[in-house]
Design a protein around this motif. Structure first.
Motif, PDB file in Angstrom:
ATOM      1  N   GLY A 389       0.823  -1.208   0.000  1.00 25.60           N
ATOM      2  CA  GLY A 389       0.000   0.000   0.000  1.00 25.60           C
ATOM      3  C   GLY A 389       0.856   1.256   0.000  1.00 25.60           C
ATOM      4  O   GLY A 389       0.612   2.205  -0.763  1.00 25.60           O
ATOM      5  N   VAL A 390       1.897   1.237   0.860  1.00 24.06           N
ATOM      6  CA  VAL A 390       2.821   2.385   0.897  1.00 24.06           C
ATOM      7  C   VAL A 390       3.547   2.519  -0.434  1.00 24.06           C
ATOM      8  O   VAL A 390       3.733   3.623  -0.976  1.00 24.06           O
ATOM      9  CB  VAL A 390       3.835   2.218   2.051  1.00 24.06           C
ATOM     10  N   MET A 391       3.968   1.352  -0.978  1.00 17.73           N
ATOM     11  CA  MET A 391       4.685   1.350  -2.250  1.00 17.73           C
ATOM     12  C   MET A 391       3.822   1.899  -3.371  1.00 17.73           C
ATOM     13  O   MET A 391       4.281   2.690  -4.219  1.00 17.73           O
ATOM     14  CB  MET A 391       5.142  -0.081  -2.580  1.00 17.73           C
ATOM     15  N   ALA A 392       2.555   1.493  -3.395  1.00 14.77           N
ATOM     16  CA  ALA A 392       1.649   1.967  -4.454  1.00 14.77           C
ATOM     17  C   ALA A 392       1.477   3.477  -4.391  1.00 14.77           C
ATOM     18  O   ALA A 392       1.509   4.169  -5.421  1.00 14.77           O
ATOM     19  CB  ALA A 392       0.294   1.269  -4.303  1.00 14.77           C
ATOM     20  N   ALA A 393       1.340   3.978  -3.135  1.00  8.51           N
ATOM     21  CA  ALA A 393       1.182   5.433  -2.997  1.00  8.51           C
ATOM     22  C   ALA A 393       2.454   6.150  -3.415  1.00  8.51           C
ATOM     23  O   ALA A 393       2.417   7.166  -4.136  1.00  8.51           O
ATOM     24  CB  ALA A 393       0.838   5.767  -1.549  1.00  8.51           C
ATOM     25  N   GLY A 394       3.591   5.638  -2.993  1.00  6.40           N
ATOM     26  CA  GLY A 394       4.863   6.255  -3.376  1.00  6.40           C
ATOM     27  C   GLY A 394       5.120   6.164  -4.854  1.00  6.40           C
ATOM     28  O   GLY A 394       5.606   7.119  -5.486  1.00  6.40           O
ATOM     29  N   LEU A 395       4.813   4.993  -5.431  1.00  9.46           N
ATOM     30  CA  LEU A 395       5.012   4.780  -6.863  1.00  9.46           C
ATOM     31  C   LEU A 395       4.146   5.734  -7.680  1.00  9.46           C
ATOM     32  O   LEU A 395       4.598   6.332  -8.670  1.00  9.46           O
ATOM     33  CB  LEU A 395       4.693   3.319  -7.205  1.00  9.46           C
ATOM     34  N   ALA A 396       2.906   5.888  -7.246  1.00  7.62           N
ATOM     35  CA  ALA A 396       1.995   6.809  -7.961  1.00  7.62           C
ATOM     36  C   ALA A 396       2.530   8.235  -7.913  1.00  7.62           C
ATOM     37  O   ALA A 396       2.514   8.964  -8.920  1.00  7.62           O
ATOM     38  CB  ALA A 396       0.616   6.750  -7.323  1.00  7.62           C
ATOM     39  N   HIS A 397       3.062   8.593  -6.716  1.00  6.82           N
ATOM     40  CA  HIS A 397       3.599   9.965  -6.569  1.00  6.82           C
ATOM     41  C   HIS A 397       4.840  10.160  -7.438  1.00  6.82           C
ATOM     42  O   HIS A 397       4.995  11.210  -8.103  1.00  6.82           O
ATOM     43  CB  HIS A 397       3.935  10.222  -5.098  1.00  6.82           C
ATOM     44  N   PRO A 402       6.961  12.678 -13.638  1.00  8.53           N
ATOM     45  CA  PRO A 402       7.440  12.509 -15.024  1.00  8.53           C
ATOM     46  C   PRO A 402       6.289  12.482 -16.026  1.00  8.53           C
ATOM     47  O   PRO A 402       6.419  12.989 -17.150  1.00  8.53           O
ATOM     48  CB  PRO A 402       8.171  11.168 -14.998  1.00  8.53           C
ATOM     49  N   LEU A 403       5.146  11.896 -15.631  1.00  4.69           N
ATOM     50  CA  LEU A 403       4.006  11.815 -16.558  1.00  4.69           C
ATOM     51  C   LEU A 403       3.445  13.201 -16.881  1.00  4.69           C
ATOM     52  O   LEU A 403       2.954  13.450 -17.990  1.00  4.69           O
ATOM     53  CB  LEU A 403       2.908  10.927 -15.957  1.00  4.69           C
ATOM     54  N   VAL A 404       3.529  14.123 -15.902  1.00  9.97           N
ATOM     55  CA  VAL A 404       3.062  15.496 -16.155  1.00  9.97           C
ATOM     56  C   VAL A 404       3.897  16.129 -17.265  1.00  9.97           C
ATOM     57  O   VAL A 404       3.376  16.781 -18.195  1.00  9.97           O
ATOM     58  CB  VAL A 404       3.132  16.340 -14.867  1.00  9.97           C
ATOM     59  N   ALA A 405       5.226  15.923 -17.176  1.00 13.01           N
ATOM     60  CA  ALA A 405       6.116  16.481 -18.207  1.00 13.01           C
ATOM     61  C   ALA A 405       5.839  15.855 -19.564  1.00 13.01           C
ATOM     62  O   ALA A 405       5.790  16.551 -20.611  1.00 13.01           O
ATOM     63  CB  ALA A 405       7.566  16.243 -17.795  1.00 13.01           C
ATOM     64  N   ILE A 406       5.623  14.514 -19.575  1.00 14.86           N
ATOM     65  CA  ILE A 406       5.344  13.819 -20.847  1.00 14.86           C
ATOM     66  C   ILE A 406       4.011  14.286 -21.425  1.00 14.86           C
ATOM     67  O   ILE A 406       3.867  14.512 -22.647  1.00 14.86           O
ATOM     68  CB  ILE A 406       5.350  12.294 -20.614  1.00 14.86           C
ATOM     69  N   ILE A 437      11.385   7.032 -14.920  1.00 17.48           N
ATOM     70  CA  ILE A 437      10.319   6.039 -14.698  1.00 17.48           C
ATOM     71  C   ILE A 437      10.876   4.625 -14.807  1.00 17.48           C
ATOM     72  O   ILE A 437      10.574   3.736 -13.998  1.00 17.48           O
ATOM     73  CB  ILE A 437       9.165   6.250 -15.693  1.00 17.48           C
ATOM     74  N   ASN A 438      11.713   4.389 -15.811  1.00 18.43           N
ATOM     75  CA  ASN A 438      12.305   3.058 -16.016  1.00 18.43           C
ATOM     76  C   ASN A 438      13.147   2.638 -14.810  1.00 18.43           C
ATOM     77  O   ASN A 438      13.066   1.505 -14.343  1.00 18.43           O
ATOM     78  CB  ASN A 438      13.153   3.071 -17.295  1.00 18.43           C
ATOM     79  N   ASN A 439      13.967   3.554 -14.309  1.00 12.66           N
ATOM     80  CA  ASN A 439      14.810   3.274 -13.134  1.00 12.66           C
ATOM     81  C   ASN A 439      13.956   2.951 -11.904  1.00 12.66           C
ATOM     82  O   ASN A 439      14.258   2.048 -11.124  1.00 12.66           O
ATOM     83  CB  ASN A 439      15.711   4.476 -12.860  1.00 12.66           C
TER      84      ASN A 439
END
Length: 603
Positions: A389-397, A402-406, A437-439
């Motif tokens: 759950g923590v990972m999902a929240a961190g991953l989304a953040h 980067p997705l905003v820039a793309i 994102i890849n890293n």
């Protein structure tokens, strides 16, 4: 008149000797009888030997002269002492029935037997009546009920028991050990204090009082009746009774100790039988000497286990460990995990010794860890879900930025396609954000998906030196010193070389960032132990705040502006895969110490 007066006078003296124990008349009987029998027996032996030696000399045609007399006399001299002792013992036991040694032996056999109390006291009454010619009626007097470990029901009908603190007997018998009513009565005219003692005797209704001593302290009194034939208690009788008092006291003390030991044994047995652990002990020969109820559910019934050798009842893995204790006796404790009969046991093996440190045997303790292991697995699954759950929240953040820039580039691309400057700037931004994102995804995969380690011999010097070489430029550029304290010889362990590099790279990089200033210091020390290697990485950086110490291994937890929070999580995973441990000590503004323990062999 003269001769007649001598006869009267002699009669009075003899009566006085017998009546008032001026001398123990039994000794006179014994001496007269002993020497009469001894003289007669030795005379018969002498005559027999004399004639036998004469016959032998004449048979071989030798002139005997005085030789038969000399040889017979020599033989009599040799036989005198042993014959005397055997005759004395025969007279005392069979005729006079007053041998102290024999009486003491009979008392010992009775008082220290494992019979029931009623049988013990019945036998005691019989022996006293037989040796002293007294009625079987007895009375025991004690101060406290705790002084006498029997109830009235445990005694025969002819034995009474009284508890009374205030009586003269306790004070007087401390010195005299025995008192006889007739003697006290005889002297009450001379010593008035004797009158009170006589009154005490009459109150109890007995004629003789004997002290009972326990551990050198006066504990009670045995009362007896006078002799059936009204004769006095001789000096020999009194010695027998004093001896009786000592032995009764010793017997009572032993009975108390026996009850205490029985209670302790019962308590220990109940404690062991109701304990949730299985306990089994083996003696010096390796045979079962003790076991509790729980162990029966693990290894088998008590009847099948007792007196059997450990090699026949223990699982092979534990049996080999127990054998080591017998071959190399030590006070070590060994702990092993055992999968046995669809259960998981934590097995502790140790030797036990007596107070002189002499080896007595080996003890094995089985603790059922099945439910605990199941609970641990459930906790781990819960922790993984929480981490997810923590990972999902961190991953989304982390992915969102980067997705905003793309997304911005995608929206502006059709409008500013012909603008070469726009294309150049955003193409570089797009490339960096995609790499980011890849890293991030790669690190998440490393954390979430266990990798199969490539186990080989690893030289820790090479691993740490190659890791440091990757950061030499940063260390020199920021003027951060690095100190290495390595042993003289190489330290070799079993492990995955590349993954261990990742561990040390993460830790050293954290230390570098914590001391990213002039006069910064990072110290790396390797200490080789018997079964593992300890690597210490210490710095003099900013340290870690106390309130976040318990979160530093959590996924996506970071205090860095551009950190992902996966570095230490991955470090922990790799070290656990290597069956190692990591420990961090840190205080704010006082630096950080990271201890990594890696076993020399993990498989």
């Amino acid at each position: 008149l003269g001769p007649f007066a001598s006869v009267v006078m002699s009669s009075i003296i003899i009566y006085g000797i017998a009546k008032y124990k001026i001398m123990d008349i039994i000794l006179v009987y014994e001496a007269i009888s002993l020497y009469l029998l001894l003289s007669l027996l030795l005379f018969i032996i002498y005559l027999f030997c004399l004639h036998a030696f004469k016959f032998l000399f004449f048979f071989f045609n030798i002139v005997p002269r005085e030789w038969p007399v000399i040889l017979s006399g020599f033989l009599i001299a040799i036989l005198f002492s042993p014959l005397k002792e055997h005759l004395r013992r025969f007279l005392r036991i069979r005729v006079l029935k007053l041998d102290i040694e024999f009486f003491t032996q009979r008392l010992f056999e009775i008082l220290f037997s494992f019979s029931n109390p009623k049988e013990i006291f019945n036998n005691l009454q019989t022996v006293l009546s037989e040796f002293l010619n007294i009625p079987k009626k007895l009375l025991f007097l004690f101060k406290e009920k705790n002084d006498f470990p029997f109830e009235k029901e445990d005694l025969s009908e002819d034995i009474d028991i009284v508890f009374k603190k205030n009586t003269l007997f306790f004070d007087v018998l401390k010195k005299t050990k025995i008192m006889i009513k007739e003697e006290e009565k005889r002297f009450e005219m001379i010593y008035p204090e004797k009158k009170q003692i006589v009154l005490e005797f009459e109150k109890f209704g007995y004629d003789v009082a004997v002290a009972i001593e326990e551990k050198g302290e006066m504990k009670g009194v045995i009362f007896l009746k006078e002799k059936k034939d009204k004769k006095v208690f001789t000096y020999r009788d009194q010695l027998l009774l004093i001896n009786l008092g000592y032995m009764v006291g010793l017997s009572i003390e032993n009975i108390k100790l026996y009850h205490q030991i029985s209670e302790i044994n019962s308590y220990i047995k109940n404690l062991l039988d109701n304990a949730p652990i299985g306990v089994i002990s083996f003696d010096k020969e390796g045979k079962v000497s003790l076991l509790n109820t729980t162990i029966e559910s693990i290894l088998g019934k008590k009847e099948e286990l007792l007196k059997k050798h450990f090699s026949k009842i223990l699982p092979d893995k534990i049996s080999s460990q127990v054998r080591e204790f017998y071959e190399n006796i030590s006070k070590d404790i060994k702990i092993m995990e055992l999968n046995f009969k669809d259960k998981i046991f934590n097995v502790i093996t140790t030797s036990f010794f007596d107070e002189k440190s002499e080896f007595l045997g080996v003890q094995v303790i089985f603790t059922d860890m099945t439910k605990i292991k199941q609970l641990e697995d459930e906790i781990k699954r819960t922790e993984k879900l929480a981490s997810l759950g923590v990972m999902a929240a961190g991953l989304a953040h982390e992915i969102k930025n980067p997705l905003v820039a793309i997304k911005t580039f995608a929206e502006l691309f059709p409008l500013k396609y012909d603008d070469p400057e726009f294309r150049e700037i955003y193409s570089n931004v797009l490339k960096d954000e995609v790499s980011r994102i890849n890293n991030l995804i790669e690190q998440v995969l490393i954390f979430s998906r266990p990798q199969i380690p490539k186990i080989e011999e690893v030289n820790l010097f090479d691993v740490i030196n190659s890791t440091i070489s990757l950061m030499n430029y940063q260390f020199k550029n920021k003027q951060v010193s690095i100190i290495k304290k390595f042993p003289e010889k190489d330290v070799i362990i079993k492990g995955d070389k590349e993954r261990l590099k990742q561990v040390f790279l993460n830790i050293i990089l954290n230390s570098f960032e914590a001391v990213n200033h002039n006069n910064g210091l990072v110290e790396i020390e390797i200490n080789e132990k018997e079964d593992f290697v300890e690597i210490l990485i210490a710095d003099n950086g900013y340290g870690i705040k106390e309130e976040i110490m318990d979160k530093i291994f959590d996924p996506f937890f970071t205090t860095k502006e551009k950190g992902t929070g996966l570095g230490l999580s991955i470090v922990l995973r790799i070290i656990e895969d290597h069956k190692g441990k990591i420990r961090i000590e840190s205080k704010e503004k006082m630096g950080t110490k990271v201890y990594v323990e890696l076993p020399k062999r993990i498989f």
